[in-house]
Every structure is written in C-alpha cells, then in structure tokens.
Design a protein around this motif. Structure first.
Motif, PDB file in Angstrom:
ATOM      1  N   ALA A 194      43.788  37.238  52.717  1.00 15.69           N
ATOM      2  CA  ALA A 194      45.215  37.378  52.441  1.00 15.69           C
ATOM      3  C   ALA A 194      45.656  36.437  51.330  1.00 15.69           C
ATOM      4  O   ALA A 194      46.482  36.806  50.478  1.00 15.69           O
ATOM      5  CB  ALA A 194      46.017  37.113  53.714  1.00 15.69           C
ATOM      6  N   ASN A 195      45.126  35.208  51.326  1.00 16.24           N
ATOM      7  CA  ASN A 195      45.511  34.265  50.273  1.00 16.24           C
ATOM      8  C   ASN A 195      44.976  34.713  48.912  1.00 16.24           C
ATOM      9  O   ASN A 195      45.652  34.569  47.886  1.00 16.24           O
ATOM     10  CB  ASN A 195      44.967  32.880  50.607  1.00 16.24           C
ATOM     11  CG  ASN A 195      45.752  31.777  49.945  1.00 16.24           C
ATOM     12  OD1 ASN A 195      46.860  31.452  50.356  1.00 16.24           O
ATOM     13  ND2 ASN A 195      45.183  31.202  48.897  1.00 16.24           N
ATOM     14  N   LYS A 196      43.774  35.292  48.895  1.00 12.40           N
ATOM     15  CA  LYS A 196      43.229  35.820  47.644  1.00 12.40           C
ATOM     16  C   LYS A 196      44.082  36.977  47.143  1.00 12.40           C
ATOM     17  O   LYS A 196      44.346  37.090  45.928  1.00 12.40           O
ATOM     18  CB  LYS A 196      41.788  36.280  47.876  1.00 12.40           C
ATOM     19  CG  LYS A 196      41.065  36.707  46.610  1.00 12.40           C
ATOM     20  CD  LYS A 196      40.835  35.531  45.697  1.00 12.40           C
ATOM     21  CE  LYS A 196      40.001  35.919  44.489  1.00 12.40           C
ATOM     22  NZ  LYS A 196      39.796  34.778  43.555  1.00 12.40           N
ATOM     23  N   THR A 197      44.542  37.828  48.041  1.00 10.14           N
ATOM     24  CA  THR A 197      45.420  38.928  47.652  1.00 10.14           C
ATOM     25  C   THR A 197      46.745  38.406  47.099  1.00 10.14           C
ATOM     26  O   THR A 197      47.272  38.933  46.111  1.00 10.14           O
ATOM     27  CB  THR A 197      45.689  39.842  48.857  1.00 10.14           C
ATOM     28  OG1 THR A 197      44.440  40.318  49.383  1.00 10.14           O
ATOM     29  CG2 THR A 197      46.543  41.030  48.462  1.00 10.14           C
ATOM     30  N   ALA A 198      47.276  37.348  47.717  1.00 13.05           N
ATOM     31  CA  ALA A 198      48.514  36.751  47.209  1.00 13.05           C
ATOM     32  C   ALA A 198      48.326  36.205  45.800  1.00 13.05           C
ATOM     33  O   ALA A 198      49.207  36.334  44.949  1.00 13.05           O
ATOM     34  CB  ALA A 198      48.981  35.638  48.157  1.00 13.05           C
ATOM     35  N   ARG A 206      46.254  37.337  43.562  1.00 13.04           N
ATOM     36  CA  ARG A 206      46.180  38.483  42.649  1.00 13.04           C
ATOM     37  C   ARG A 206      47.569  39.050  42.352  1.00 13.04           C
ATOM     38  O   ARG A 206      47.784  39.639  41.290  1.00 13.04           O
ATOM     39  CB  ARG A 206      45.286  39.563  43.246  1.00 13.04           C
ATOM     40  CG  ARG A 206      43.807  39.192  43.308  1.00 13.04           C
ATOM     41  CD  ARG A 206      42.983  40.315  43.941  1.00 13.04           C
ATOM     42  NE  ARG A 206      41.578  39.958  44.020  1.00 13.04           N
ATOM     43  CZ  ARG A 206      40.683  40.175  43.050  1.00 13.04           C
ATOM     44  NH1 ARG A 206      41.090  40.749  41.924  1.00 13.04           N
ATOM     45  NH2 ARG A 206      39.428  39.834  43.204  1.00 13.04           N
ATOM     46  N   LEU A 207      48.490  38.893  43.307  1.00 11.04           N
ATOM     47  CA  LEU A 207      49.858  39.373  43.106  1.00 11.04           C
ATOM     48  C   LEU A 207      50.742  38.340  42.418  1.00 11.04           C
ATOM     49  O   LEU A 207      51.942  38.560  42.255  1.00 11.04           O
ATOM     50  CB  LEU A 207      50.469  39.763  44.457  1.00 11.04           C
ATOM     51  CG  LEU A 207      49.802  40.932  45.184  1.00 11.04           C
ATOM     52  CD1 LEU A 207      50.437  41.152  46.553  1.00 11.04           C
ATOM     53  CD2 LEU A 207      49.869  42.219  44.355  1.00 11.04           C
ATOM     54  N   GLY A 208      50.145  37.205  42.043  1.00 10.61           N
ATOM     55  CA  GLY A 208      50.894  36.193  41.321  1.00 10.61           C
ATOM     56  C   GLY A 208      51.638  35.211  42.190  1.00 10.61           C
ATOM     57  O   GLY A 208      52.498  34.476  41.684  1.00 10.61           O
ATOM     58  N   GLU A 209      51.319  35.133  43.486  1.00 12.45           N
ATOM     59  CA  GLU A 209      51.983  34.208  44.386  1.00 12.45           C
ATOM     60  C   GLU A 209      51.091  33.021  44.679  1.00 12.45           C
ATOM     61  O   GLU A 209      49.877  33.068  44.505  1.00 12.45           O
ATOM     62  CB  GLU A 209      52.371  34.923  45.689  1.00 12.45           C
ATOM     63  CG  GLU A 209      53.377  36.045  45.504  1.00 12.45           C
ATOM     64  CD  GLU A 209      54.733  35.551  45.036  1.00 12.45           C
ATOM     65  OE1 GLU A 209      55.028  34.350  45.247  1.00 12.45           O
ATOM     66  OE2 GLU A 209      55.489  36.336  44.464  1.00 12.45           O
ATOM     67  N   GLN A 210      51.697  31.955  45.201  1.00 10.13           N
ATOM     68  CA  GLN A 210      50.981  30.720  45.470  1.00 10.13           C
ATOM     69  C   GLN A 210      50.107  30.817  46.711  1.00 10.13           C
ATOM     70  O   GLN A 210      48.990  30.317  46.743  1.00 10.13           O
ATOM     71  CB  GLN A 210      51.969  29.563  45.625  1.00 10.13           C
ATOM     72  CG  GLN A 210      51.317  28.221  45.908  1.00 10.13           C
ATOM     73  CD  GLN A 210      50.612  27.641  44.703  1.00 10.13           C
ATOM     74  OE1 GLN A 210      50.854  28.047  43.582  1.00 10.13           O
ATOM     75  NE2 GLN A 210      49.748  26.663  44.925  1.00 10.13           N
ATOM     76  N   GLY A 211      50.636  31.458  47.770  1.00 10.45           N
ATOM     77  CA  GLY A 211      49.908  31.507  49.034  1.00 10.45           C
ATOM     78  C   GLY A 211      50.006  30.185  49.771  1.00 10.45           C
ATOM     79  O   GLY A 211      50.874  29.356  49.514  1.00 10.45           O
ATOM     80  N   VAL A 212      49.078  29.955  50.687  1.00 11.29           N
ATOM     81  CA  VAL A 212      49.102  28.712  51.465  1.00 11.29           C
ATOM     82  C   VAL A 212      48.336  27.593  50.779  1.00 11.29           C
ATOM     83  O   VAL A 212      48.445  26.435  51.132  1.00 11.29           O
ATOM     84  CB  VAL A 212      48.519  28.941  52.886  1.00 11.29           C
ATOM     85  CG1 VAL A 212      49.393  29.869  53.676  1.00 11.29           C
ATOM     86  CG2 VAL A 212      47.100  29.491  52.805  1.00 11.29           C
ATOM     87  N   TYR A 213      47.523  27.924  49.796  1.00 14.09           N
ATOM     88  CA  TYR A 213      46.872  26.903  48.978  1.00 14.09           C
ATOM     89  C   TYR A 213      46.676  27.487  47.583  1.00 14.09           C
ATOM     90  O   TYR A 213      46.633  28.705  47.394  1.00 14.09           O
ATOM     91  CB  TYR A 213      45.533  26.457  49.566  1.00 14.09           C
ATOM     92  CG  TYR A 213      44.525  27.577  49.761  1.00 14.09           C
ATOM     93  CD1 TYR A 213      43.668  27.960  48.726  1.00 14.09           C
ATOM     94  CD2 TYR A 213      44.439  28.234  50.973  1.00 14.09           C
ATOM     95  CE1 TYR A 213      42.759  28.972  48.892  1.00 14.09           C
ATOM     96  CE2 TYR A 213      43.516  29.257  51.150  1.00 14.09           C
ATOM     97  CZ  TYR A 213      42.679  29.615  50.124  1.00 14.09           C
ATOM     98  OH  TYR A 213      41.774  30.627  50.291  1.00 14.09           O
ATOM     99  N   SER A 214      46.583  26.631  46.595  1.00 11.24           N
ATOM    100  CA  SER A 214      46.522  27.067  45.202  1.00 11.24           C
ATOM    101  C   SER A 214      45.115  27.513  44.847  1.00 11.24           C
ATOM    102  O   SER A 214      44.155  27.306  45.599  1.00 11.24           O
ATOM    103  CB  SER A 214      46.955  25.933  44.278  1.00 11.24           C
ATOM    104  OG  SER A 214      46.100  24.806  44.447  1.00 11.24           O
ATOM    105  N   ARG A 215      45.002  28.123  43.678  1.00  5.72           N
ATOM    106  CA  ARG A 215      43.708  28.560  43.190  1.00  5.72           C
ATOM    107  C   ARG A 215      42.822  27.358  42.901  1.00  5.72           C
ATOM    108  O   ARG A 215      43.285  26.309  42.478  1.00  5.72           O
ATOM    109  CB  ARG A 215      43.861  29.379  41.894  1.00  5.72           C
ATOM    110  CG  ARG A 215      44.699  30.639  42.067  1.00  5.72           C
ATOM    111  CD  ARG A 215      44.851  31.329  40.716  1.00  5.72           C
ATOM    112  NE  ARG A 215      45.655  32.528  40.821  1.00  5.72           N
ATOM    113  CZ  ARG A 215      46.971  32.560  40.708  1.00  5.72           C
ATOM    114  NH1 ARG A 215      47.628  31.425  40.492  1.00  5.72           N
ATOM    115  NH2 ARG A 215      47.646  33.692  40.811  1.00  5.72           N
ATOM    116  N   SER A 216      41.548  27.547  43.137  1.00 12.82           N
ATOM    117  CA  SER A 216      40.610  26.454  42.846  1.00 12.82           C
ATOM    118  C   SER A 216      40.281  26.399  41.367  1.00 12.82           C
ATOM    119  O   SER A 216      40.452  27.369  40.643  1.00 12.82           O
ATOM    120  CB  SER A 216      39.313  26.666  43.646  1.00 12.82           C
ATOM    121  OG  SER A 216      38.727  27.920  43.335  1.00 12.82           O
TER     122      SER A 216
END
Length: 333
Positions: A317-321, A323-333
């Motif tokens: 779910a965080n990876k999908t977020a 891809r949609l340009g959202e932060q999610g629960v943790y940032s991209r590595s």
C-alpha cells in the motif's frame, strides 16, 4: 576622492579559521552538535521515554517468542527444552479447513469495514466542520464521541436489546402483527451487523483526525475560490480533498496493516449466537485452538502469519501511495 580597493580574502586562511563550506566540518564538530541537540531536546526525550519503554517491553521484546511457532512448545518446561519441529505447525495449520474458513471470514469482514465504515468518519468530519455555531459543533462532537468509551459488552447488549429476539424491533413487529426477525442470530447478516456496530461505536472517534486535518486548511483558500466563482463541490474537490488526502491515505495504509485484526472481543461475545462457520475469525481461532485446546505453537504460528501478511500489505500500500505521488507512512528510500 580615492577609491578603496578591498583585498581579496585568502581561501587558505578562511579554511584554516573554520570558515569553509558546511560539508567541511570536522567529526568533532558534528559530535558536539549532537550533544547540543541532546541537551536542547532533553525535556521532549524524557516525555517520550515511558512510551518508548512500553513499546520495547510489550511490542518488540515479545517478538522473540515467535520462535515457538517452530517448536512443539510445552508451557511447563523451559522454552529451550521444547522439541524443534520446523514447519510442521504450519503444515498442520494449512491442512485445517477451519483455519481457511476463519481466514475467509476475516478478509470478508475487513473488506466490508473498509468499504462501509472507512468513509463514514470522513463524512462526519466534513459535516461537523461545516457547522457554524460553536456550541452546536461541541454538542454534536460529544454525542458522536461518547460510544467509543463504552465497552463492547455494553455495545453488544445495546444491540441485543434493540435487534434481538426480545428486543424493541421485534416487540414493535409483534404489536403490528408482522413476522419477527432475529438480526442478532442470523448468520447471513452477521458480518453486516459487525460493521454496523463498529460504525455506531467508533465513527465519531475516527473523525477526530480528519477534523484536525480540516482545521489546518487555510480559510483564505475557500474565500479566494468563492470570489472566483467556485461552487461548493468545486471547493471540496480542489481544496478540501487535497488538504485531507494525505491523512486519508496514511490511515488507509495503517488500516490495511491491521487487516487481519477485526475485533476479538466483539466477535467472541456474539459467536455462539450465529455459530463458528459465520463468526470464526483468526483471533477467535487462536483463542479456541491455541489457548483453550493448549496448542500454543499453532496459535503463535497464526500470529506470525498475521504479522507477515500485515507487513506485506503495508509495504504494498505504501508503494502504491508513492506511485500516486503521496508520502504514505514513510518516505521513499
């Protein structure tokens, strides 16, 4: 008048005096900076220390006990003396039809609560936020928050008195000489009943975070859009929704991480009325097959599967977020 010509600074001298670029700081300076920050943030660190200690003691330290899932665990002998069985507990688990029925029921309840419950706190927050009278907003918030503080015993008893065989609904139907219905004992509508109980109990409490997100949106944006001729729907779509969308996505990801936790106490209180086929979920499966029957290793194996599935769902779910340009629960590595 004479012109004063300033002598250029010596680069070597500047570096020697410590005036170089920020990246040229020495390790000693970085170490000193760490201790300065530590002293500065000491009150905040002391405040969060009890929560961190509880997290370590009751969340991370018990993770070591997952090794029991690979043993024939006996609770009355030291854990090191239990026989190692490898993946045998998982083979027994996957061969049990009751486990797969509990898994199916768990996912069905999770899906219903995501579709039917998750949007309701958002709608309630929008409704409360739109109230112009402060006293009315306070009254509505208090009324909607109150059920959250009631135990599931009281909530189930309330629904039993309302929708049970001797409840208010059936008493009214008898007075009208119409056939009665027992919603509380109907396996076909049990999952919808569970969702309705969650909505009644926790929807108002779930709206708190969305209210905080709505309060953080600048009112001048609404005023400027109204001047430009934007209608209510346009203001919602272009201002309100983008303002609360990061919170919605974050809470949705966290909810997916708890997809296999659907309310142990709530279901256990009503399981006998509808039967295990309709009401057995993974939590009750662990209770009856792991605790009551003494198959501790089987119960730990189910818990390990739940944790692994929840972890994978959060990652996906965080990876999908992202891809949609959202932060999610943790940032991209």
């Amino acid at each position: 008048m004479g012109t004063t010509i300033e002598k250029p600074r010596s680069v070597t001298g500047t570096v020697a005096r410590g005036g170089g670029p920020p990246g040229s700081r020495r390790p000693a300076a970085l170490k000193a900076s760490f201790w300065v920050r530590l002293r500065r943030d000491r009150p905040l660190l002391l405040m969060v220390a009890p929560a961190v200690l509880l997290l370590l003691l009751f969340v991370y330290l018990p993770l070591v006990g997952n090794v029991v899932a690979f043993m024939d665990y006996q609770p009355y002998i030291p854990i090191g003396q239990s026989r190692w069985v490898g993946l045998d507990n998982f083979r027994v688990l996957f061969a049990d039809p009751a486990f797969w029925q509990a898994t199916l029921n768990t996912f069905e309840i999770t899906f219903m609560q995501l579709v039917l419950y998750f949007p309701i706190p958002i709608a309630l927050a929008l409704l409360i936020h739109s109230l112009t009278w402060p006293w009315l907003r306070t009254v509505v918030q208090s009324v909607l928050y109150l059920p959250h503080f009631l135990s599931w015993v009281i909530v189930v008893g309330f629904f039993q008195q309302s929708l049970g065989s001797g409840g208010i609904l059936n008493q009214t139907l008898r007075q009208l000489d119409v056939g009665t219905v027992n919603v509380m004992a109907d396996p076909g509508t049990f999952k919808l009943l569970l969702t309705a109980q969650v909505v009644w109990k926790d929807a108002g409490w779930g709206a708190i975070i969305f209210l905080a997100a709505l309060a953080a949106i600048d009112d001048s944006l609404y005023e400027a859009s109204a001047i430009d001729g934007a209608g209510p729907w346009q203001r919602f779509w272009h201002i309100t929704l983008p303002g609360i969308r990061p919170i919605i996505i974050m809470l949705l990801i966290l909810r997916l991480g708890e997809a296999l936790n659907v309310g142990f106490e709530q279901i256990l209180l009503q399981r006998s009325a509808v039967g295990a086929h309709a009401a057995e979920v993974l939590d009750t499966y662990v209770y009856f097959h792991g605790v009551i029957d003494g198959n501790w290793s089987i119960g730990i194996a189910v818990g390990l599967i739940k944790g692994a599935v929840g972890f994978l769902l959060i990652l996906a779910a965080n990876k999908t977020a992202h891809r949609l340009g959202e932060q999610g629960v943790y940032s991209r590595s």
